[in-house]
Design a protein around this motif. Sequence first.
Motif, PDB file in Angstrom:
ATOM      1  N   MET A   1       0.846  -1.173   0.000  1.00 24.23           N
ATOM      2  CA  MET A   1       0.000   0.000   0.000  1.00 24.23           C
ATOM      3  C   MET A   1       0.887   1.230   0.000  1.00 24.23           C
ATOM      4  O   MET A   1       1.927   1.255   0.622  1.00 24.23           O
ATOM      5  N   THR A   2       0.472   2.261  -0.673  1.00 21.54           N
ATOM      6  CA  THR A   2       1.245   3.492  -0.690  1.00 21.54           C
ATOM      7  C   THR A   2       0.389   4.635  -0.191  1.00 21.54           C
ATOM      8  O   THR A   2      -0.828   4.615  -0.281  1.00 21.54           O
ATOM      9  N   ALA A   3       1.046   5.626   0.337  1.00 20.49           N
ATOM     10  CA  ALA A   3       0.350   6.789   0.882  1.00 20.49           C
ATOM     11  C   ALA A   3       0.379   7.912  -0.134  1.00 20.49           C
ATOM     12  O   ALA A   3       1.119   7.888  -1.095  1.00 20.49           O
ATOM     13  N   ALA A   4      -0.451   8.921   0.109  1.00 21.34           N
ATOM     14  CA  ALA A   4      -0.398  10.121  -0.719  1.00 21.34           C
ATOM     15  C   ALA A   4       0.996  10.702  -0.583  1.00 21.34           C
ATOM     16  O   ALA A   4       1.514  10.848   0.506  1.00 21.34           O
ATOM     17  N   ARG A   5       1.603  11.010  -1.698  1.00 24.87           N
ATOM     18  CA  ARG A   5       3.001  11.380  -1.697  1.00 24.87           C
ATOM     19  C   ARG A   5       3.262  12.845  -1.396  1.00 24.87           C
ATOM     20  O   ARG A   5       4.166  13.176  -0.688  1.00 24.87           O
ATOM     21  N   SER A   6       2.552  13.726  -2.006  1.00 22.45           N
ATOM     22  CA  SER A   6       2.901  15.128  -1.810  1.00 22.45           C
ATOM     23  C   SER A   6       1.665  15.981  -1.667  1.00 22.45           C
ATOM     24  O   SER A   6       0.613  15.651  -2.168  1.00 22.45           O
ATOM     25  N   GLY A   7       1.833  17.060  -0.961  1.00 24.47           N
ATOM     26  CA  GLY A   7       0.783  18.052  -0.849  1.00 24.47           C
ATOM     27  C   GLY A   7       1.151  19.196  -1.767  1.00 24.47           C
ATOM     28  O   GLY A   7       2.279  19.335  -2.171  1.00 24.47           O
ATOM     29  N   GLY A   8       0.228  20.009  -2.130  1.00 25.71           N
ATOM     30  CA  GLY A   8       0.565  21.153  -2.981  1.00 25.71           C
ATOM     31  C   GLY A   8       0.669  20.751  -4.429  1.00 25.71           C
ATOM     32  O   GLY A   8       0.602  19.597  -4.799  1.00 25.71           O
ATOM     33  N   ALA A   9       0.853  21.761  -5.258  1.00 28.42           N
ATOM     34  CA  ALA A   9       0.910  21.540  -6.696  1.00 28.42           C
ATOM     35  C   ALA A   9       2.296  21.071  -7.089  1.00 28.42           C
ATOM     36  O   ALA A   9       3.274  21.757  -6.867  1.00 28.42           O
ATOM     37  N   GLY A  10       2.374  19.895  -7.671  1.00 33.95           N
ATOM     38  CA  GLY A  10       3.649  19.373  -8.115  1.00 33.95           C
ATOM     39  C   GLY A  10       3.818  19.523  -9.609  1.00 33.95           C
ATOM     40  O   GLY A  10       4.601  18.819 -10.225  1.00 33.95           O
ATOM     41  N   ALA A  11       3.083  20.441 -10.218  1.00 34.85           N
ATOM     42  CA  ALA A  11       3.141  20.625 -11.659  1.00 34.85           C
ATOM     43  C   ALA A  11       4.515  21.124 -12.075  1.00 34.85           C
ATOM     44  O   ALA A  11       5.162  21.859 -11.335  1.00 34.85           O
ATOM     45  N   PRO A  12       4.947  20.723 -13.266  1.00 38.04           N
ATOM     46  CA  PRO A  12       6.234  21.209 -13.756  1.00 38.04           C
ATOM     47  C   PRO A  12       6.249  22.733 -13.733  1.00 38.04           C
ATOM     48  O   PRO A  12       5.288  23.383 -14.102  1.00 38.04           O
ATOM     49  N   GLY A  13       7.370  23.292 -13.282  1.00 38.78           N
ATOM     50  CA  GLY A  13       7.477  24.734 -13.202  1.00 38.78           C
ATOM     51  C   GLY A  13       6.921  25.307 -11.912  1.00 38.78           C
ATOM     52  O   GLY A  13       7.108  26.473 -11.637  1.00 38.78           O
ATOM     53  N   GLY A  14       6.223  24.481 -11.122  1.00 43.13           N
ATOM     54  CA  GLY A  14       5.695  24.953  -9.847  1.00 43.13           C
ATOM     55  C   GLY A  14       6.782  24.978  -8.790  1.00 43.13           C
ATOM     56  O   GLY A  14       7.911  24.541  -9.007  1.00 43.13           O
ATOM     57  N   HIS A  15       6.462  25.493  -7.642  1.00 40.99           N
ATOM     58  CA  HIS A  15       7.420  25.558  -6.548  1.00 40.99           C
ATOM     59  C   HIS A  15       7.812  24.139  -6.124  1.00 40.99           C
ATOM     60  O   HIS A  15       6.967  23.252  -6.070  1.00 40.99           O
ATOM     61  N   PRO A  16       9.093  23.920  -5.825  1.00 43.11           N
ATOM     62  CA  PRO A  16       9.553  22.574  -5.476  1.00 43.11           C
ATOM     63  C   PRO A  16       8.888  21.984  -4.233  1.00 43.11           C
ATOM     64  O   PRO A  16       8.905  20.772  -4.049  1.00 43.11           O
ATOM     65  N   ARG A  17       8.276  22.808  -3.388  1.00 42.68           N
ATOM     66  CA  ARG A  17       7.621  22.248  -2.196  1.00 42.68           C
ATOM     67  C   ARG A  17       6.502  21.286  -2.581  1.00 42.68           C
ATOM     68  O   ARG A  17       6.135  20.414  -1.811  1.00 42.68           O
ATOM     69  N   GLY A  18       5.975  21.418  -3.807  1.00 46.50           N
ATOM     70  CA  GLY A  18       4.944  20.499  -4.276  1.00 46.50           C
ATOM     71  C   GLY A  18       5.460  19.083  -4.463  1.00 46.50           C
ATOM     72  O   GLY A  18       4.677  18.149  -4.581  1.00 46.50           O
ATOM     73  N   ARG A  19       6.782  18.912  -4.464  1.00 49.46           N
ATOM     74  CA  ARG A  19       7.374  17.582  -4.612  1.00 49.46           C
ATOM     75  C   ARG A  19       7.786  16.965  -3.281  1.00 49.46           C
ATOM     76  O   ARG A  19       8.312  15.866  -3.240  1.00 49.46           O
ATOM     77  N   LEU A  20       7.554  17.685  -2.183  1.00 48.72           N
ATOM     78  CA  LEU A  20       7.869  17.118  -0.872  1.00 48.72           C
ATOM     79  C   LEU A  20       6.926  15.967  -0.573  1.00 48.72           C
ATOM     80  O   LEU A  20       5.747  16.013  -0.914  1.00 48.72           O
ATOM     81  N   ASP A  21       7.443  14.952   0.055  1.00 42.00           N
ATOM     82  CA  ASP A  21       6.655  13.772   0.409  1.00 42.00           C
ATOM     83  C   ASP A  21       6.061  13.973   1.800  1.00 42.00           C
ATOM     84  O   ASP A  21       6.801  14.122   2.779  1.00 42.00           O
ATOM     85  N   ASP A  22       4.735  13.985   1.883  1.00 40.03           N
ATOM     86  CA  ASP A  22       4.064  14.226   3.162  1.00 40.03           C
ATOM     87  C   ASP A  22       4.404  13.181   4.213  1.00 40.03           C
ATOM     88  O   ASP A  22       4.439  13.483   5.404  1.00 40.03           O
ATOM     89  N   VAL A  23       4.637  11.951   3.804  1.00 44.76           N
ATOM     90  CA  VAL A  23       4.961  10.893   4.764  1.00 44.76           C
ATOM     91  C   VAL A  23       6.355  11.108   5.328  1.00 44.76           C
ATOM     92  O   VAL A  23       6.574  11.038   6.534  1.00 44.76           O
ATOM     93  N   ILE A  24       7.311  11.404   4.486  1.00 48.42           N
ATOM     94  CA  ILE A  24       8.701  11.552   4.914  1.00 48.42           C
ATOM     95  C   ILE A  24       8.948  12.903   5.571  1.00 48.42           C
ATOM     96  O   ILE A  24       9.843  13.041   6.400  1.00 48.42           O
ATOM     97  N   HIS A  25       8.169  13.909   5.247  1.00 50.75           N
ATOM     98  CA  HIS A  25       8.459  15.284   5.670  1.00 50.75           C
ATOM     99  C   HIS A  25       8.472  15.491   7.182  1.00 50.75           C
ATOM    100  O   HIS A  25       9.203  16.349   7.672  1.00 50.75           O
ATOM    101  N   ALA A  26       7.714  14.718   7.936  1.00 49.92           N
ATOM    102  CA  ALA A  26       7.721  14.863   9.398  1.00 49.92           C
ATOM    103  C   ALA A  26       9.143  14.650   9.909  1.00 49.92           C
ATOM    104  O   ALA A  26       9.832  13.731   9.474  1.00 49.92           O
ATOM    105  N   PRO A  27       9.624  15.514  10.804  1.00 46.38           N
ATOM    106  CA  PRO A  27      11.035  15.458  11.210  1.00 46.38           C
ATOM    107  C   PRO A  27      11.542  14.097  11.678  1.00 46.38           C
ATOM    108  O   PRO A  27      12.633  13.683  11.289  1.00 46.38           O
ATOM    109  N   VAL A  28      10.775  13.393  12.494  1.00 46.76           N
ATOM    110  CA  VAL A  28      11.248  12.089  12.972  1.00 46.76           C
ATOM    111  C   VAL A  28      11.278  11.085  11.830  1.00 46.76           C
ATOM    112  O   VAL A  28      12.247  10.340  11.668  1.00 46.76           O
ATOM    113  N   ARG A  29      10.255  11.076  10.983  1.00 47.69           N
ATOM    114  CA  ARG A  29      10.254  10.134   9.855  1.00 47.69           C
ATOM    115  C   ARG A  29      11.364  10.469   8.864  1.00 47.69           C
ATOM    116  O   ARG A  29      11.995   9.568   8.306  1.00 47.69           O
TER     117      ARG A  29
END
Length: 116
Positions: A1-29
């Motif tokens: 099973m996979t989780a939702a990967r990113s929040g925000g717009a990950g469209a080409p040319g968009g801000h790179p924060r759209g490519r952050l992984d919501d699961v990994i982004h938490a500091p401990v994870r």
Amino acid sequence: MTAARSGGAGAPGGHPRGRLDDVIHAPVRFSVTAALAAVDEAEFKVVRDAVEITDSALSKQVAVLEEAGYVKVRKGFVGKRPRTHLSLTGAGRDAFARHVRALRDIAATGLPGSPP
């Protein structure tokens, strides 16, 4: 099973924060995945000590990473003592690499027209 990967717009040319992984982004994870990215497999207590958290906190975060398909948990014994080993899956390694690239891109992003 996979989780939702990113929040925000990950469209080409968009801000790179759209490519952050919501699961990994938490500091401990993020810390757990970073520690596991450096090895093939690590014993639970080694990761716990490296990340400087409690057993229960690590267990909770590993459960989230395992549910996302990023971490594999292997239980076994050394003699009569139970041991738990953790490793990143291929998907976990890929997600971590993408997340780090996005962080680097964010760090490199300045204001339009600002010096490099």
